[in-house]
Design a protein around this motif. Structure first.
Motif, PDB file in Angstrom:
ATOM      1  N   VAL A 157     -11.936 -12.792   8.207  1.00 37.22           N
ATOM      2  CA  VAL A 157     -12.324 -11.466   8.692  1.00 37.22           C
ATOM      3  C   VAL A 157     -13.779 -11.476   9.153  1.00 37.22           C
ATOM      4  N   VAL A 158     -14.666 -12.005   8.313  1.00 38.79           N
ATOM      5  CA  VAL A 158     -16.087 -12.076   8.658  1.00 38.79           C
ATOM      6  C   VAL A 158     -16.298 -12.947   9.892  1.00 38.79           C
ATOM      7  N   MET A 161     -15.069 -11.111  13.027  1.00 40.54           N
ATOM      8  CA  MET A 161     -15.967 -10.026  13.422  1.00 40.54           C
ATOM      9  C   MET A 161     -17.229 -10.582  14.079  1.00 40.54           C
ATOM     10  N   THR A 165     -17.895  -9.545  18.053  1.00 40.19           N
ATOM     11  CA  THR A 165     -19.080  -8.727  18.334  1.00 40.19           C
ATOM     12  C   THR A 165     -20.149  -9.503  19.100  1.00 40.19           C
ATOM     13  N   THR A 225      -8.219  -6.365   3.810  1.00 46.60           N
ATOM     14  CA  THR A 225      -8.820  -6.720   5.099  1.00 46.60           C
ATOM     15  C   THR A 225      -9.624  -5.546   5.666  1.00 46.60           C
ATOM     16  N   ALA A 229     -13.676  -5.453   6.489  1.00 47.09           N
ATOM     17  CA  ALA A 229     -14.227  -5.095   7.794  1.00 47.09           C
ATOM     18  C   ALA A 229     -15.168  -3.903   7.691  1.00 47.09           C
ATOM     19  N   GLN A 232     -18.517  -4.996   6.353  1.00 52.29           N
ATOM     20  CA  GLN A 232     -19.312  -5.721   7.343  1.00 52.29           C
ATOM     21  C   GLN A 232     -19.962  -4.776   8.350  1.00 52.29           C
ATOM     22  N   ILE A 233     -19.230  -3.756   8.745  1.00 50.03           N
ATOM     23  CA  ILE A 233     -19.782  -2.794   9.702  1.00 50.03           C
ATOM     24  C   ILE A 233     -20.978  -2.062   9.089  1.00 50.03           C
ATOM     25  N   LEU A 254     -23.246  -3.526  17.656  1.00 49.60           N
ATOM     26  CA  LEU A 254     -22.388  -4.707  17.663  1.00 49.60           C
ATOM     27  C   LEU A 254     -23.195  -5.981  17.461  1.00 49.60           C
ATOM     28  N   ILE A 257     -24.117  -6.146  13.733  1.00 53.60           N
ATOM     29  CA  ILE A 257     -22.927  -6.479  12.946  1.00 53.60           C
ATOM     30  C   ILE A 257     -22.574  -7.949  13.124  1.00 53.60           C
ATOM     31  N   GLY A 258     -22.668  -8.434  14.355  1.00 55.18           N
ATOM     32  CA  GLY A 258     -22.337  -9.829  14.624  1.00 55.18           C
ATOM     33  C   GLY A 258     -23.290 -10.796  13.949  1.00 55.18           C
ATOM     34  N   SER A 261     -22.758 -10.682  10.185  1.00 55.48           N
ATOM     35  CA  SER A 261     -21.504 -11.356   9.831  1.00 55.48           C
ATOM     36  C   SER A 261     -21.651 -12.868   9.936  1.00 55.48           C
TER      37      SER A 261
END
Length: 342
Positions: A157-158, A161, A165, A225, A229, A232-233, A254, A257-258, A261
């Motif tokens: 998931v990480v 993302m 992003t 999941t 997410a 992380q956001i 974004l 977040i990217g 992550s």
């Protein structure tokens, strides 16, 4: 070989691992080598961090003058929310394995146990949670499996993302090789329940340890999941407020977040470092360097680490206080079969 309910999953091995006179000596020798490797790695991390701070000391001092209380407090609040999201993720996975613990005792087990991640080795939070959960008649092996499953769910998931992003708003982070992160997206197939069971079986063969991971319902995996997410956001947005202090404008959500992550992914993969220390900060600082001064980028990474520690400590303290008020009756497990199934 299945693990008994009262057996520590970290000690379970296939075969006759305890037989023969040479086995204990081999185990002691392996543990000694592992300890040496961890110590050397941590010394290298500390040395590298000290070198980076000394090298950027002047720009760090200039960046420090721009630090403001309000953005830091907002970032701290978001860090607390982001750290909290790991709790419902872990709890729903543990419920999927057969132990549905009530909110108060579960929060005490999870958040206090999470402080173990700051001990070198990468597994002490899981060990602590498994030990504390035994008081509620939850098998240690099951709690350990839930902790490992939480990591297995978080990794794809990480990674996905970070890939999506940064592919949209952060191509400068990796330059011409930004597209390599998209290779992480197929790892989302690991979130299929049957695939997770096969992964556990493969890991058991490789490590020669019994990992008693039952099939978790797809609904529980999907909920875990979603919580991952969400965390992380929120955590990425906390990075956005820190960056804005030094640049004077808010960067792309974004992008933050990217980068966050990607840093967390690096920290999860470097298992020798306590809570990914060093690896996460290096990735965040490097990721932000195309958008701000190097000293400011390093300070953002360091502040993000301090806020993460503060968030974990705050949640652990709150859970301890709430746990003291909770009834101490053995009914802490919601399901009647929570301690007996499997």
């Amino acid at each position: 070989m299945p693990v008994r309910d009262d057996e520590d999953p970290s000690a379970a091995r296939s075969g006759d691992g305890s037989s023969g006179t040479g086995a204990p000596m081999a185990g002691s020798s392996g543990r000694s080598r592992s300890t040496v490797i961890r110590v050397v790695f941590l010394l290298a991390v500390v040395a590298f961090a000290a070198w980076a701070i000394v090298k950027e000391r002047h720009s760090l001092a200039q960046a420090w003058d721009k630090v403001e209380l309000l953005p830091v407090l907002v970032a701290l609040l978001l860090s607390i929310v982001g750290a909290f999201s790991g709790f419902p993720q872990w709890r729903v996975l543990l419920a999927g394995l057969g132990s549905d613990i009530r909110m108060r005792p579960a929060s005490k087990i999870f958040f206090i146990g999470q402080l173990g991640k700051y001990i070198p080795g990468g597994v002490w939070n899981i060990v602590a949670q498994a030990t504390m959960a035994r008081e509620l008649k939850v098998p240690r092996a099951r709690t350990g499996a839930a902790g490992l499953l939480a990591i297995v769910v978080a990794l794809p998931v990480v990674g996905a993302m970070a890939a999506v992003t940064l592919a949209i708003s952060g191509r400068e982070v990796l330059g011409a090789y930004w597209w390599t992160l998209l290779l992480v997206v197929p790892l989302l197939a690991f979130l299929q329940p049957d695939v997770l069971v096969r992964l556990a079986a493969f890991a058991a063969r490789i490590t020669r340890r019994s990992i008693p991971l039952e099939r978790v319902p797809g609904r529980n995996i999907a909920e875990a999941t979603a919580w991952t997410a969400f965390g992380q956001i929120i955590s990425g947005l906390s990075l956005m407020f820190l960056v804005a202090m030094f640049t004077g404008s808010y960067p792309s959500p974004l992008l933050c977040i990217g980068i966050y992550s990607l840093g967390l992914l690096a920290g999860m993969l470097v298992v020798l470092a306590p809570a990914g220390a060093g690896a996460r900060e290096a990735v965040i600082a490097l990721g932000l360097s195309p958008y701000m001064e190097h000293g400011a980028a390093l300070l953002v990474a360091l502040l993000a680490r301090v806020l993460t520690i503060g968030a974990d400590a705050t949640l652990a303290g709150a859970a301890a206080l709430v746990g003291q008020r909770a009834p101490s009756a053995p009914g802490g497990v919601g399901a009647a079969s929570a301690g007996e199934r499997g």
